[in-house]
Motif scaffolding. Structure first.
Motif, PDB file in Angstrom:
ATOM      1  N   PRO A  65       0.832  -1.211   0.000  1.00  0.00           N
ATOM      2  CA  PRO A  65       0.000   0.000   0.000  1.00  0.00           C
ATOM      3  C   PRO A  65       0.868   1.265   0.000  1.00  0.00           C
ATOM      4  CG  PRO A  65      -0.740  -1.560   1.675  1.00  0.00           C
ATOM      5  CD  PRO A  65       0.568  -2.064   1.174  1.00  0.00           C
ATOM      6  N   THR A  66       0.410   2.296  -0.675  1.00  0.00           N
ATOM      7  CA  THR A  66       1.179   3.544  -0.755  1.00  0.00           C
ATOM      8  C   THR A  66       1.291   4.239   0.589  1.00  0.00           C
ATOM      9  OG1 THR A  66      -0.836   4.744  -1.405  1.00  0.00           O
ATOM     10  CG2 THR A  66       0.579   3.931  -3.171  1.00  0.00           C
ATOM     11  N   ASP A  67       0.366   3.950   1.522  1.00  0.00           N
ATOM     12  CA  ASP A  67       0.412   4.598   2.837  1.00  0.00           C
ATOM     13  C   ASP A  67       1.156   3.756   3.877  1.00  0.00           C
ATOM     14  OD1 ASP A  67      -1.448   2.578   3.114  1.00  0.00           O
ATOM     15  OD2 ASP A  67      -2.974   3.810   4.088  1.00  0.00           O
ATOM     16  N   LEU A  68       1.883   2.725   3.417  1.00  0.00           N
ATOM     17  CA  LEU A  68       2.589   1.846   4.340  1.00  0.00           C
ATOM     18  C   LEU A  68       3.703   2.586   5.077  1.00  0.00           C
ATOM     19  CD1 LEU A  68       3.190  -1.161   5.296  1.00  0.00           C
ATOM     20  CD2 LEU A  68       4.914  -1.166   3.487  1.00  0.00           C
ATOM     21  N   VAL A  69       3.695   2.471   6.409  1.00  0.00           N
ATOM     22  CA  VAL A  69       4.800   2.950   7.236  1.00  0.00           C
ATOM     23  C   VAL A  69       5.655   1.767   7.663  1.00  0.00           C
ATOM     24  CG1 VAL A  69       5.453   4.068   9.397  1.00  0.00           C
ATOM     25  CG2 VAL A  69       3.524   4.959   8.075  1.00  0.00           C
ATOM     26  N   ALA A  70       4.994   0.719   8.160  1.00  0.00           N
ATOM     27  CA  ALA A  70       5.707  -0.492   8.571  1.00  0.00           C
ATOM     28  C   ALA A  70       4.740  -1.666   8.613  1.00  0.00           C
ATOM     29  CB  ALA A  70       6.355  -0.298   9.936  1.00  0.00           C
ATOM     30  N   PRO A  71       5.138  -2.823   8.070  1.00  0.00           N
ATOM     31  CA  PRO A  71       4.283  -4.008   8.156  1.00  0.00           C
ATOM     32  C   PRO A  71       4.315  -4.598   9.557  1.00  0.00           C
ATOM     33  CG  PRO A  71       6.359  -4.564   7.097  1.00  0.00           C
ATOM     34  CD  PRO A  71       6.382  -3.083   7.330  1.00  0.00           C
ATOM     35  N   ILE A  72       3.200  -5.202   9.961  1.00  0.00           N
ATOM     36  CA  ILE A  72       3.128  -5.902  11.251  1.00  0.00           C
ATOM     37  C   ILE A  72       3.127  -7.410  11.007  1.00  0.00           C
ATOM     38  CG2 ILE A  72       1.784  -6.269  13.357  1.00  0.00           C
ATOM     39  CD1 ILE A  72       0.641  -3.425  12.941  1.00  0.00           C
ATOM     40  N   ILE A  73       2.189  -7.878  10.180  1.00  0.00           N
ATOM     41  CA  ILE A  73       2.166  -9.295   9.809  1.00  0.00           C
ATOM     42  C   ILE A  73       1.479  -9.428   8.453  1.00  0.00           C
ATOM     43  CG2 ILE A  73       0.025  -9.717  11.119  1.00  0.00           C
ATOM     44  CD1 ILE A  73       1.086 -12.579  11.617  1.00  0.00           C
ATOM     45  N   TRP A  74       2.069 -10.260   7.594  1.00  0.00           N
ATOM     46  CA  TRP A  74       1.543 -10.514   6.248  1.00  0.00           C
ATOM     47  C   TRP A  74       1.252 -12.005   6.146  1.00  0.00           C
ATOM     48  CZ3 TRP A  74       4.642 -10.744   1.109  1.00  0.00           C
ATOM     49  CH2 TRP A  74       3.771 -10.603   0.007  1.00  0.00           C
ATOM     50  N   THR A  75       0.005 -12.336   5.822  1.00  0.00           N
ATOM     51  CA  THR A  75      -0.436 -13.728   5.879  1.00  0.00           C
ATOM     52  C   THR A  75      -1.088 -14.167   4.573  1.00  0.00           C
ATOM     53  OG1 THR A  75      -0.928 -13.384   8.226  1.00  0.00           O
ATOM     54  CG2 THR A  75      -1.797 -15.369   7.221  1.00  0.00           C
ATOM     55  N   ILE A  76      -0.757 -15.358   4.118  1.00  0.00           N
ATOM     56  CA  ILE A  76      -1.481 -15.988   3.003  1.00  0.00           C
ATOM     57  C   ILE A  76      -2.752 -16.600   3.571  1.00  0.00           C
ATOM     58  CG2 ILE A  76      -1.452 -17.930   1.382  1.00  0.00           C
ATOM     59  CD1 ILE A  76       1.528 -17.388   0.966  1.00  0.00           C
ATOM     60  N   THR A  77      -3.888 -16.251   2.987  1.00  0.00           N
ATOM     61  CA  THR A  77      -5.180 -16.709   3.506  1.00  0.00           C
ATOM     62  C   THR A  77      -5.888 -17.681   2.571  1.00  0.00           C
ATOM     63  OG1 THR A  77      -6.289 -14.760   2.565  1.00  0.00           O
ATOM     64  CG2 THR A  77      -5.503 -14.589   4.838  1.00  0.00           C
ATOM     65  N   THR A  78      -5.261 -18.048   1.466  1.00  0.00           N
ATOM     66  CA  THR A  78      -5.860 -18.999   0.531  1.00  0.00           C
ATOM     67  C   THR A  78      -6.082 -20.344   1.228  1.00  0.00           C
ATOM     68  OG1 THR A  78      -4.782 -17.937  -1.352  1.00  0.00           O
ATOM     69  CG2 THR A  78      -5.544 -20.200  -1.669  1.00  0.00           C
ATOM     70  N   ALA A  79      -7.266 -20.894   1.076  1.00  0.00           N
ATOM     71  CA  ALA A  79      -7.608 -22.163   1.730  1.00  0.00           C
ATOM     72  C   ALA A  79      -6.597 -23.254   1.376  1.00  0.00           C
ATOM     73  CB  ALA A  79      -9.006 -22.598   1.325  1.00  0.00           C
ATOM     74  N   GLY A  80      -6.101 -23.936   2.402  1.00  0.00           N
ATOM     75  CA  GLY A  80      -5.144 -25.014   2.200  1.00  0.00           C
ATOM     76  C   GLY A  80      -3.697 -24.566   2.167  1.00  0.00           C
ATOM     77  N   TYR A  81      -3.481 -23.255   2.154  1.00  0.00           N
ATOM     78  CA  TYR A  81      -2.109 -22.729   2.067  1.00  0.00           C
ATOM     79  C   TYR A  81      -1.844 -21.662   3.124  1.00  0.00           C
ATOM     80  CZ  TYR A  81      -2.298 -25.011  -2.473  1.00  0.00           C
ATOM     81  OH  TYR A  81      -2.437 -25.942  -3.476  1.00  0.00           O
ATOM     82  N   PHE A  82      -2.699 -21.586   4.123  1.00  0.00           N
ATOM     83  CA  PHE A  82      -2.597 -20.535   5.132  1.00  0.00           C
ATOM     84  C   PHE A  82      -1.225 -20.537   5.811  1.00  0.00           C
ATOM     85  CE2 PHE A  82      -2.924 -18.949   9.465  1.00  0.00           C
ATOM     86  CZ  PHE A  82      -3.530 -17.718   9.271  1.00  0.00           C
ATOM     87  N   GLY A  83      -0.706 -19.326   6.014  1.00  0.00           N
ATOM     88  CA  GLY A  83       0.568 -19.210   6.729  1.00  0.00           C
ATOM     89  C   GLY A  83       1.143 -17.815   6.602  1.00  0.00           C
ATOM     90  N   GLU A  84       2.006 -17.471   7.536  1.00  0.00           N
ATOM     91  CA  GLU A  84       2.633 -16.158   7.527  1.00  0.00           C
ATOM     92  C   GLU A  84       3.799 -16.106   6.544  1.00  0.00           C
ATOM     93  OE1 GLU A  84       5.108 -13.133  10.530  1.00  0.00           O
ATOM     94  OE2 GLU A  84       4.152 -14.948  11.316  1.00  0.00           O
ATOM     95  N   VAL A  85       3.912 -14.990   5.833  1.00  0.00           N
ATOM     96  CA  VAL A  85       5.102 -14.698   5.042  1.00  0.00           C
ATOM     97  C   VAL A  85       5.931 -13.771   5.920  1.00  0.00           C
ATOM     98  CG1 VAL A  85       6.005 -13.873   2.840  1.00  0.00           C
ATOM     99  CG2 VAL A  85       3.672 -14.786   2.960  1.00  0.00           C
ATOM    100  N   GLU A  86       7.088 -14.240   6.378  1.00  0.00           N
ATOM    101  CA  GLU A  86       7.836 -13.529   7.402  1.00  0.00           C
ATOM    102  C   GLU A  86       8.752 -12.449   6.825  1.00  0.00           C
ATOM    103  OE1 GLU A  86       9.266 -15.824  10.919  1.00  0.00           O
ATOM    104  OE2 GLU A  86       9.003 -17.514   9.552  1.00  0.00           O
ATOM    105  N   LEU A  87       8.803 -11.328   7.525  1.00  0.00           N
ATOM    106  CA  LEU A  87       9.710 -10.249   7.169  1.00  0.00           C
ATOM    107  C   LEU A  87      11.110 -10.615   7.642  1.00  0.00           C
ATOM    108  CD1 LEU A  87      10.168  -7.340   6.126  1.00  0.00           C
ATOM    109  CD2 LEU A  87       9.606  -6.535   8.432  1.00  0.00           C
ATOM    110  N   LYS A  88      12.067 -10.619   6.708  1.00  0.00           N
ATOM    111  CA  LYS A  88      13.435 -10.999   7.033  1.00  0.00           C
ATOM    112  C   LYS A  88      14.422  -9.969   6.478  1.00  0.00           C
ATOM    113  CE  LYS A  88      12.691 -15.065   9.003  1.00  0.00           C
ATOM    114  NZ  LYS A  88      13.122 -15.396  10.383  1.00  0.00           N
TER     115      LYS A  88
END
Length: 218
Positions: A65-88
């Motif tokens: 998003p253009t208004d992003l300051v900092a991400p907190i948590i980003w998650t895949i929500t597609t059924a059967g593939y749920f999980g966090e994409v971790e910031l590294k």
């Protein structure tokens, strides 16, 4: 405290011109700069928001998003593939790149990412460790940069809940226009930074406890 009052004449109680005892300053510019200064550092509960997005199949970059300051948590929500994409760290993500015999990145489910382009005018990008092997639906919880105050939007959580922080930041910025001593500018900047540190610490503590932060400097 509100925007209309802050930009008013020196004769108006609560105006920036009255606080600085200088009628020739540009209060609108100072107010805008102070907000940008605060929002780049502040992590207040009022700045949290979410957005639903979709990864593009075969692409390892995601437009944030253009208004992003900092991400907190980003998650895949597609059924059967749920999980966090971790910031590294950038190096860690780049080390995970998997190329085939032709030197092309192999598609798979992204697991980690780093953020790039955060300080440009354009929207920042999440660089993932692999091109997505399907169009995954995602949910991003993040700190967003609020709209700047104006005559049409004269108040927000800064004016209502954190007026001391806002005043200190404005007075720090104002010193550059007033050509006063560096000592005075640093004095107000230090007070603003201390306020931000306190608010951020309370936000983090309350976030860990799963309850909304209730801190206020007013």
């Amino acid at each position: 405290m509100d925007y209309v009052n802050l930009i008013a004449s020196k004769a108006t109680v609560g105006s920036l011109k009255r606080w600085t005892n200088r009628a020739s300053i540009d209060p609108a510019e100072i107010i805008d700069e102070a907000q940008k200064y605060i929002y780049s550092r502040l992590r207040a509960p009022e700045m949290r928001t979410t957005i639903i997005g979709t990864m593009v199949l075969g692409t390892n970059a995601f437009t944030a998003p253009t208004d992003l300051v900092a991400p907190i948590i980003w998650t895949i929500t597609t059924a059967g593939y749920f999980g966090e994409v971790e910031l590294k760290d950038q190096k860690e993500v780049e080390r995970r790149f998997n190329y085939n015999s032709s030197g092309v990145l192999v598609n798979s489910k992204p697991l980690v990412y780093y953020q790039r382009g955060a300080f440009t005018v354009a929207a920042p990008t999440f660089q993932m460790d692999s091109p997505a092997d399907r169009a995954y639906t995602t949910r991003l919880l993040y700190y967003a940069r609020p709209f700047l105050l104006s005559t049409g939007t004269a108040t927000n959580f800064l004016t209502d809940k954190y007026p001391r922080l806002f005043r200190r930041a404005m007075l720090a910025i104002a010193q550059e226009f007033l050509t006063k001593s560096e000592t005075e500018r640093l004095y107000w900047e230090k007070l603003a930074e201390d306020e931000i540190i306190t608010i951020n610490a309370l936000t983090e503590m309350n976030q860990g406890e799963g309850v909304p932060a209730t801190t206020s400097d007013g």
